[in-house]
Motif scaffolding. Structure first.
Motif, PDB file in Angstrom:
ATOM      1  N   GLY A 114      37.636  49.484  44.800  1.00  0.00           N
ATOM      2  CA  GLY A 114      38.699  48.492  44.655  1.00  0.00           C
ATOM      3  C   GLY A 114      40.044  49.133  44.384  1.00  0.00           C
ATOM      4  O   GLY A 114      41.079  48.688  44.898  1.00  0.00           O
ATOM      5  N   GLU A 115      40.055  50.185  43.572  1.00  0.00           N
ATOM      6  CA  GLU A 115      41.306  50.900  43.286  1.00  0.00           C
ATOM      7  C   GLU A 115      41.878  51.527  44.555  1.00  0.00           C
ATOM      8  O   GLU A 115      43.086  51.453  44.819  1.00  0.00           O
ATOM      9  CB  GLU A 115      41.059  51.969  42.227  1.00  0.00           C
ATOM     10  N   GLN A 175      34.962  44.133  36.519  1.00  0.00           N
ATOM     11  CA  GLN A 175      35.844  45.289  36.390  1.00  0.00           C
ATOM     12  C   GLN A 175      36.131  45.873  37.767  1.00  0.00           C
ATOM     13  O   GLN A 175      35.247  45.959  38.627  1.00  0.00           O
ATOM     14  CB  GLN A 175      35.183  46.352  35.501  1.00  0.00           C
ATOM     15  N   GLY A 197      32.039  44.969  46.997  1.00  0.00           N
ATOM     16  CA  GLY A 197      32.082  46.250  46.295  1.00  0.00           C
ATOM     17  C   GLY A 197      33.431  46.561  45.683  1.00  0.00           C
ATOM     18  O   GLY A 197      33.644  47.677  45.193  1.00  0.00           O
ATOM     19  N   VAL A 206      34.854  44.909  43.069  1.00  0.00           N
ATOM     20  CA  VAL A 206      34.747  44.820  41.616  1.00  0.00           C
ATOM     21  C   VAL A 206      33.288  44.999  41.229  1.00  0.00           C
ATOM     22  O   VAL A 206      32.384  44.817  42.046  1.00  0.00           O
ATOM     23  CB  VAL A 206      35.286  43.475  41.062  1.00  0.00           C
ATOM     24  N   ILE A 207      33.083  45.351  39.974  1.00  0.00           N
ATOM     25  CA  ILE A 207      31.735  45.533  39.428  1.00  0.00           C
ATOM     26  C   ILE A 207      31.464  44.387  38.464  1.00  0.00           C
ATOM     27  O   ILE A 207      32.273  44.108  37.569  1.00  0.00           O
ATOM     28  CB  ILE A 207      31.621  46.873  38.693  1.00  0.00           C
ATOM     29  N   GLU A 208      30.344  43.721  38.636  1.00  0.00           N
ATOM     30  CA  GLU A 208      29.964  42.619  37.755  1.00  0.00           C
ATOM     31  C   GLU A 208      28.981  43.129  36.697  1.00  0.00           C
ATOM     32  O   GLU A 208      28.015  43.823  37.023  1.00  0.00           O
ATOM     33  CB  GLU A 208      29.328  41.485  38.559  1.00  0.00           C
ATOM     34  N   LYS A 209      29.247  42.799  35.450  1.00  0.00           N
ATOM     35  CA  LYS A 209      28.392  43.231  34.346  1.00  0.00           C
ATOM     36  C   LYS A 209      28.107  42.053  33.425  1.00  0.00           C
ATOM     37  O   LYS A 209      28.877  41.092  33.370  1.00  0.00           O
ATOM     38  CB  LYS A 209      29.080  44.346  33.539  1.00  0.00           C
ATOM     39  N   SER A 257      36.363  48.244  40.697  1.00  0.00           N
ATOM     40  CA  SER A 257      35.553  49.403  41.054  1.00  0.00           C
ATOM     41  C   SER A 257      36.442  50.521  41.594  1.00  0.00           C
ATOM     42  O   SER A 257      37.595  50.288  41.964  1.00  0.00           O
ATOM     43  CB  SER A 257      34.524  49.010  42.115  1.00  0.00           C
ATOM     44  N   PRO A 258      35.922  51.747  41.679  1.00  0.00           N
ATOM     45  CA  PRO A 258      36.694  52.835  42.302  1.00  0.00           C
ATOM     46  C   PRO A 258      37.105  52.494  43.737  1.00  0.00           C
ATOM     47  O   PRO A 258      38.227  52.805  44.159  1.00  0.00           O
ATOM     48  CB  PRO A 258      35.733  54.023  42.263  1.00  0.00           C
ATOM     49  N   ALA A 283      32.972  41.017  44.256  1.00  0.00           N
ATOM     50  CA  ALA A 283      31.830  41.849  43.865  1.00  0.00           C
ATOM     51  C   ALA A 283      30.923  42.131  45.058  1.00  0.00           C
ATOM     52  O   ALA A 283      30.403  43.244  45.215  1.00  0.00           O
ATOM     53  CB  ALA A 283      31.048  41.167  42.743  1.00  0.00           C
TER      54      ALA A 283
END
Length: 238
Positions: free
Chosen positions: A218-219, A213, A181, A183-186, A215-216, A178
């Motif tokens: 990360g993809e 999740q 950048g 992954v996104i932590e929620k 992240s763009p 995270a």
């Protein structure tokens, strides 16, 4: 035993005094190497650095990196718009970053990803990407971090629809991802569309939980490093 009676301590103190007075010492010398080899536990590791073994290991990784790079370049040759890119100053910067990584990792799979990233940096799909940022991200991650990043738990709607309780070691890995950048932590709440009274009851019965999740970025990163195949196990697996 007093320091004056300990030959190792005496010799190391002499070395320190010599360095403090700007006297040049050759750490590959047999006398100093012999002293270092006497230090319990770490002596052999230090010895491998001063006798050239560590350098030879790095050279072997360097050769293997170029072999993997050549293989990948042959596979993506049709997607390379300008082969002169690989002689450019930009690519030289990426290559220097890769070489620094060879000094600090021996993981074969990570080195393969590094070679793939170097090859992909000159391909058409990544012309507009910050390749240096992605190479630096790869350098900062452990092999387990990379496997966790490619896990199905982080992709699509899975992390938003399925509550996943991660162990402490995996949470540490996800936190590193995270911070990069990738992954996104929620924080998710049960039944977020309920009334205030229902939400209060839900919070008491089941507090919010952390979800992660892909992240763009990360993809894109996973594509850039030619992520491992599906047969590899991640620490997110039970």
């Amino acid at each position: 035993m007093a320091i004056a009676d300990n030959p190792i301590e005496v010799r190391l103190q002499q070395l320190k005094e010599g360095l403090d007075s700007d006297v040049e010492h050759d750490l590959s010398g047999a006398t100093i190497a012999g002293v270092l080899s006497l230090i319990p536990g770490i002596g052999s590791a230090i010895q491998s650095l001063v006798d050239g073994k560590a350098r030879r290991n790095v050279e072997q990784r360097w050769i293997q990196l170029f072999a993997d790079l050549k293989t990948h370049l042959e596979e993506i040759r049709n997607s390379i718009p300008d082969e002169n890119y690989y002689g450019s100053e930009e690519f030289q910067t990426l290559l220097a970053l890769a070489y620094e990584q060879l000094l600090t990792t021996h993981d074969r799979e990570k080195l393969r990803m590094l070679a793939a990233a170097l090859a992909n940096s000159g391909s058409a799909p990544f012309q507009a990407d910050d390749k240096e940022l992605m190479i630096r991200a790869l350098r900062s991650l452990s092999p387990s971090d990379i496997k966790n990043l490619d896990h199905e738990y982080l992709k699509n709607w899975v992390p938003l629809t399925k509550r996943i309780d991660y162990g402490a070691d995996v949470l540490g890995s996800l936190s590193r991802l995270a911070s990069s950048g990738l992954v996104i932590e929620k924080f998710l709440r049960p039944n977020p569309n309920a009334s205030d009274e229902q939400r209060l009851k839900s919070l008491l019965d089941s507090p919010p939980w952390r979800a992660f999740q892909l992240s763009p970025f990360g993809e894109r990163f996973l594509t850039f490093i030619a992520s491992p195949g599906p047969g590899q196990r991640s620490s997110l697996d039970a």
